[in-house]
Write an enzyme that holds these catalytic residues in place. Structure first.
Site, PDB file in Angstrom:
ATOM      1  N   GLN A  91      31.500  32.152  -3.546  1.00 41.97           N
ATOM      2  CA  GLN A  91      32.387  31.143  -2.971  1.00 41.97           C
ATOM      3  C   GLN A  91      31.635  29.882  -2.564  1.00 41.97           C
ATOM      4  O   GLN A  91      32.213  28.795  -2.559  1.00 41.97           O
ATOM      5  CB  GLN A  91      33.133  31.725  -1.777  1.00 41.97           C
ATOM      6  CG  GLN A  91      34.221  32.716  -2.168  1.00 41.97           C
ATOM      7  CD  GLN A  91      35.005  33.202  -0.972  1.00 41.97           C
ATOM      8  OE1 GLN A  91      34.707  32.857   0.171  1.00 41.97           O
ATOM      9  NE2 GLN A  91      36.012  34.022  -1.221  1.00 41.97           N
ATOM     10  N   SER A 118      28.664  37.948  -8.421  1.00 41.83           N
ATOM     11  CA  SER A 118      30.110  37.788  -8.618  1.00 41.83           C
ATOM     12  C   SER A 118      30.419  36.656  -9.588  1.00 41.83           C
ATOM     13  O   SER A 118      31.338  35.861  -9.392  1.00 41.83           O
ATOM     14  CB  SER A 118      30.808  37.532  -7.281  1.00 41.83           C
ATOM     15  OG  SER A 118      30.448  38.498  -6.327  1.00 41.83           O
ATOM     16  N   ASP A 242      34.931  42.466  -3.964  1.00 36.67           N
ATOM     17  CA  ASP A 242      36.104  42.550  -3.100  1.00 36.67           C
ATOM     18  C   ASP A 242      36.825  43.885  -3.235  1.00 36.67           C
ATOM     19  O   ASP A 242      37.607  44.264  -2.361  1.00 36.67           O
ATOM     20  CB  ASP A 242      37.074  41.407  -3.416  1.00 36.67           C
ATOM     21  CG  ASP A 242      36.571  40.066  -2.904  1.00 36.67           C
ATOM     22  OD1 ASP A 242      35.567  40.051  -2.169  1.00 36.67           O
ATOM     23  OD2 ASP A 242      37.171  39.033  -3.252  1.00 36.67           O
TER      24      ASP A 242
END
Length: 271
Positions: A91, A118, A242
């Protein structure tokens, strides 16, 4: 153009909002303060702040260095080149990318410390940016190694368009896993067959554990097995962190031990 918000903007405990808004606030016409809950003030944001600083933005801490609340001066993002820690949160990378088309100069972002965690989430970010008119892509440093650099063209601003948003696979993981444990059936509608959401790989894992899976043109359905779940042994969940917590609960009901590997970044960003 975005307007600055001098009164602290509360994001609660929403880590995604804190990270994405910190980068977006560099484009505002004045300063913005972003704050959150006491728990949010314990979640590190230093790697993102450092990367924005290398790109010419002025972002500072209101209290503890490296953690929210943060004050973003605004006034625009100059751009150029920055590095960002590869083993933290994707992120942080996505936050910089989303703001980069409105920078004054092209933005080049290079990961340090190995492969970016990720990575599929960053691919989703790039696809979304391009869908709205931005020019952004991976850049390889050598012909042999996988690309760890990213490039975004300045001035290729976003253009409004109609866009269908898929259901959130990260949220869908929980009812799908519940069906696997309870032996029930769960269908999530609106998921296209070519979806790139990496958390949907949990469906393949549940299928290997003995669940029945139906994949339709716009849905996916999981039914828990009648004879119990089979353990998969060692599973690498770096591409779908996640889903790791939900899968850990499923693994408790399997017929053998399970080791979830390569998710150390969860401790880094949520400690």
């Amino acid at each position: 153009r975005l307007a600055g918000v001098e009164t602290p903007l509360p994001v609660g405990n929403a880590g995604t909002a804190m990270r994405f808004l910190t980068a977006a606030a560099t484009l505002a016409d004045g300063p913005t303060v972003l704050d959150g809950t006491a728990r949010m003030r314990e979640r590190p944001i230093g790697d993102l702040v450092d990367a924005l600083g290398e790109l010419g933005a002025h972002v500072g801490y209101e209290a503890r260095p490296g953690f929210p609340p943060v004050r973003v001066a605004g006034g625009g993002l100059p751009g150029a080149t920055a590095t960002i820690a590869a083993r933290r949160a994707s992120q942080f990378v996505s936050a910089v990318l989303l703001a980069a088309p409105h920078a004054a100069r092209d933005v080049r972002l290079e990961a340090r410390g190995g492969a970016i965690v990720s990575r599929p989430y960053i691919d989703l970010t790039l696809d979304l940016m391009r869908a709205f008119g931005a020019e952004a892509r991976w850049q390889a440093t050598t012909s042999e190694a996988p690309p760890t650099g990213l490039w975004v063209r300045a001035g290729a601003h976003y253009q409004a368009r109609r866009y269908a948003i898929e259901p959130d696979a990260s949220s869908a993981v929980y009812p799908l896993c519940a069906a696997a444990i309870a032996g029930g059936r769960m269908r999530v509608v609106g998921i296209p067959p070519a979806s790139k959401q990496s958390d949907l790989r949990i469906v393949d894992m549940l299928e290997r554990m003995g669940c029945s899976v139906v994949r339709g043109d716009a849905f996916v359905e999981v039914e828990g097995p009648k004879g119990g779940l089979h353990a998969l042994g060692r599973v690498d969940m770096n591409d779908l962190p996640d889903a790791a917590l939900a899968y850990a609960v499923v693994a408790l009901f399997a017929d053998g031990p399970t080791t979830i590997e390569n998710v150390a970044n969860l401790a880094d960003i949520r400690r």
